[in-house]
Design a protein around this motif. Structure first.
Motif, short mmCIF file in Angstrom:
data_model
loop_
_atom_site.label_atom_id
_atom_site.label_comp_id
_atom_site.label_asym_id
_atom_site.label_seq_id
_atom_site.Cartn_x
_atom_site.Cartn_y
_atom_site.Cartn_z
N ALA A 1 -40.42 -53.43 6.35
CA ALA A 1 -39.72 -51.99 7.04
C ALA A 1 -38.24 -52.15 7.21
CB ALA A 1 -40.51 -52.15 8.18
N PRO A 2 -37.54 -51.02 7.30
CA PRO A 2 -36.10 -51.32 7.02
C PRO A 2 -35.60 -51.94 8.22
CG PRO A 2 -36.79 -48.72 7.53
CD PRO A 2 -38.30 -49.72 7.09
N PHE A 3 -36.00 -53.22 8.92
CA PHE A 3 -35.47 -53.53 10.22
C PHE A 3 -34.05 -53.78 10.24
CE2 PHE A 3 -40.04 -55.66 9.03
CZ PHE A 3 -40.11 -55.41 10.49
N SER A 4 -33.27 -53.85 9.50
CA SER A 4 -31.20 -53.91 9.88
C SER A 4 -31.38 -52.31 10.77
CB SER A 4 -30.95 -53.54 8.44
OG SER A 4 -30.98 -54.67 7.80
N ARG A 5 -32.02 -51.33 10.56
CA ARG A 5 -32.19 -49.80 10.81
C ARG A 5 -32.40 -49.57 12.42
NH1 ARG A 5 -33.46 -45.17 7.19
NH2 ARG A 5 -32.97 -44.42 8.81
N LEU A 6 -33.67 -50.25 12.11
CA LEU A 6 -34.55 -50.14 12.93
C LEU A 6 -34.23 -50.85 14.59
CD1 LEU A 6 -37.53 -49.82 14.46
CD2 LEU A 6 -38.03 -51.55 13.94
N ILE A 7 -33.44 -52.78 14.12
CA ILE A 7 -32.49 -53.12 15.18
C ILE A 7 -31.68 -52.69 15.56
CG2 ILE A 7 -32.01 -55.06 15.38
CD1 ILE A 7 -33.80 -56.22 13.73
N ASP A 8 -30.85 -52.47 14.68
CA ASP A 8 -30.06 -51.66 15.10
C ASP A 8 -29.49 -50.38 15.57
OD1 ASP A 8 -28.60 -53.31 14.24
OD2 ASP A 8 -27.95 -52.56 12.09
N GLU A 9 -30.49 -49.30 15.46
CA GLU A 9 -30.27 -47.82 15.89
C GLU A 9 -31.50 -47.87 16.73
OE1 GLU A 9 -30.75 -44.96 12.45
OE2 GLU A 9 -29.37 -46.10 11.73
N ARG A 10 -32.30 -48.31 16.60
CA ARG A 10 -33.55 -48.63 17.64
C ARG A 10 -33.75 -47.65 18.36
NH1 ARG A 10 -32.70 -53.75 20.97
NH2 ARG A 10 -31.44 -54.74 19.05
N PRO A 11 -34.41 -45.96 17.68
CA PRO A 11 -34.51 -45.01 18.10
C PRO A 11 -36.01 -44.96 18.62
CG PRO A 11 -34.52 -44.29 15.84
CD PRO A 11 -34.56 -46.04 16.18
N LYS A 12 -36.14 -44.43 19.87
CA LYS A 12 -37.60 -44.36 20.17
C LYS A 12 -38.49 -42.76 20.15
CE LYS A 12 -37.36 -46.60 24.49
NZ LYS A 12 -37.65 -46.72 25.79
N ASP A 13 -37.61 -41.94 18.79
CA ASP A 13 -38.37 -40.62 19.15
C ASP A 13 -38.83 -40.57 17.01
OD1 ASP A 13 -35.42 -40.10 18.55
OD2 ASP A 13 -35.80 -38.26 19.48
N GLU A 14 -37.50 -41.80 16.25
CA GLU A 14 -38.50 -41.91 15.08
C GLU A 14 -39.13 -42.69 14.60
OE1 GLU A 14 -34.91 -42.48 11.19
OE2 GLU A 14 -34.62 -42.10 13.25
N GLU A 15 -39.59 -42.23 13.85
CA GLU A 15 -40.83 -42.69 13.09
C GLU A 15 -40.40 -43.00 11.79
OE1 GLU A 15 -45.04 -40.99 13.87
OE2 GLU A 15 -44.98 -42.09 15.21
N PHE A 16 -40.44 -45.05 11.22
CA PHE A 16 -40.72 -45.25 9.72
C PHE A 16 -42.64 -45.14 9.30
CE2 PHE A 16 -36.99 -46.50 12.20
CZ PHE A 16 -35.80 -46.65 11.91
#
Length: 349
Positions: A41-56
């Protein structure tokens, strides 16, 4: 909504600990073999941005009993409260397509919470296994508890900004599946009084919270209009509410580096135990203590069998259990440390 491709591969691995009950209506929680998982997964974005309403968006594949690969569509997002804000790696929420799950290991498991390491260190990896054990202890005492499944996860950053890493994590049974298993309904309501709660069960869980050294909970009070703090409510149309606890990372048993006792309690270390059960339920203390005494060998076995933890950690956890059992095996100490320390409370706030 942005959707990004995710790939997960699961293999069966080692036996971890026996179920509280042999039977289960969900194959994922039918036994306790650890699942080896690879998530891309795009963990860099998931960890840096960590949106609760955006699904990957992506895929989830694992080997079935016949060794054949099964591929499922998946969406994943960040979740959590304290850990979402304060951890380097946020907890995850997995969302599958229900139509693809029938007949697979994940049958009926279209939505699952995943508990992960907070930071990239051995101490935080240990904390994941300790919290997994805490759930296992409660599972061994009562079926009215959230079941869990250990994962051995390989994380792969699809954007190649982070190195591949292997860490432990675990899945938590969804509240709707727990409700179905117990023949109850999920209730997002504040109890009108302590008397609205199933007394024997909430007392058993209060003794459990004392065992693990946890004060970060309330079966009566919540926040932001939601009940209750680290307890989920279940019930029927006309029966008492069944309060089931979760999230044990602030306990002395789990002993995360960030864990601190609740303020104003007179304790300065999470490994100090303080009973937080209700005085109105003191008549159930004897029966609850008896349940723990009967389960003693099972609880020690759970700790000893968790070979993913080092021997010194398992010995430390066993010593922590020793302190608990020394207390509940002594009637005067049960009075002074449990009954006399209870909370007098009548209504919700």
């Amino acid at each position: 909504m942005v959707r990004v491709r995710v790939t997960v591969v699961i293999l069966f691995a080692i036996l971890v600990f026996p179920n509280a009950k042999a039977e289960s209506h969900d194959p994922l929680f039918l036994d306790d073999t650890a699942l080896r998982v690879e998530i891309t997964a795009p963990f860099s974005r998931l960890i840096d941005e960590r949106p609760k309403d955006e699904e990957f968006e992506g895929s989830f594949s694992f080997k079935g009993p016949d060794g054949e690969a099964i591929e499922l569509d998946l969406q994943v997002r960040a979740r959590g409260k304290y850990r979402h804000t304060n951890c380097d790696f946020p907890p995850l929420y997995l969302n599958f397509k229900r139509s693809q799950l029938e007949g697979t290991l994940f049958d009926q498991q279209n939505k699952l919470k995943m508990v992960v390491h907070c930071k990239d260190s051995g101490r935080y990896q240990e904390s994941v296994l300790r919290e997994y054990l805490a759930y296992g202890i409660l599972n061994a005492l009562t079926e009215r508890s959230f079941r869990v499944r250990l994962l051995d996860v390989t994380y792969v950053d699809s954007e190649n900004h982070r190195p591949r890493m292997v860490r432990y994590a675990f899945l938590i049974e969804h509240e709707n599946r727990l409700a179905d298993r117990l023949g109850l309904q999920r209730k997002n309501v504040f109890p009108a009084s302590v008397g609205a709660l199933q007394a024997d069960h909430v007392n058993l869980t209060s003794i459990f919270q004392y065992l693990i050294g946890n004060t970060d909970f309330s079966a009566m009070l919540g926040s932001e209009g939601e009940c209750c703090h680290n307890y989920a409510m279940f019930g029927t149309d006309d029966g008492p509410l069944v309060a089931i606890p979760y999230d044990f990372d602030m306990s002395g048993f789990v002993h995360t580096p960030y864990a601190r006792p609740e303020t104003g309690l007179g304790i300065d270390d999470v490994r100090q135990r303080l009973y937080q059960g209700f005085c109105q339920n003191n008549r159930y203390v004897e029966a609850s203590v008896s349940e723990f005494l009967q389960a003693r060998d099972t609880l020690y076995a759970l700790v000893d069998d968790q070979q993913a933890l080092g021997e010194s950690v398992r010995q430390s956890l066993a010593a922590y259990l020793d302190e608990f059992y020394e207390t509940i095996s002594d009637s005067p100490r049960v009075d002074s440390e449990i009954r006399d320390r209870c909370l007098q409370m009548t209504g919700a706030g």
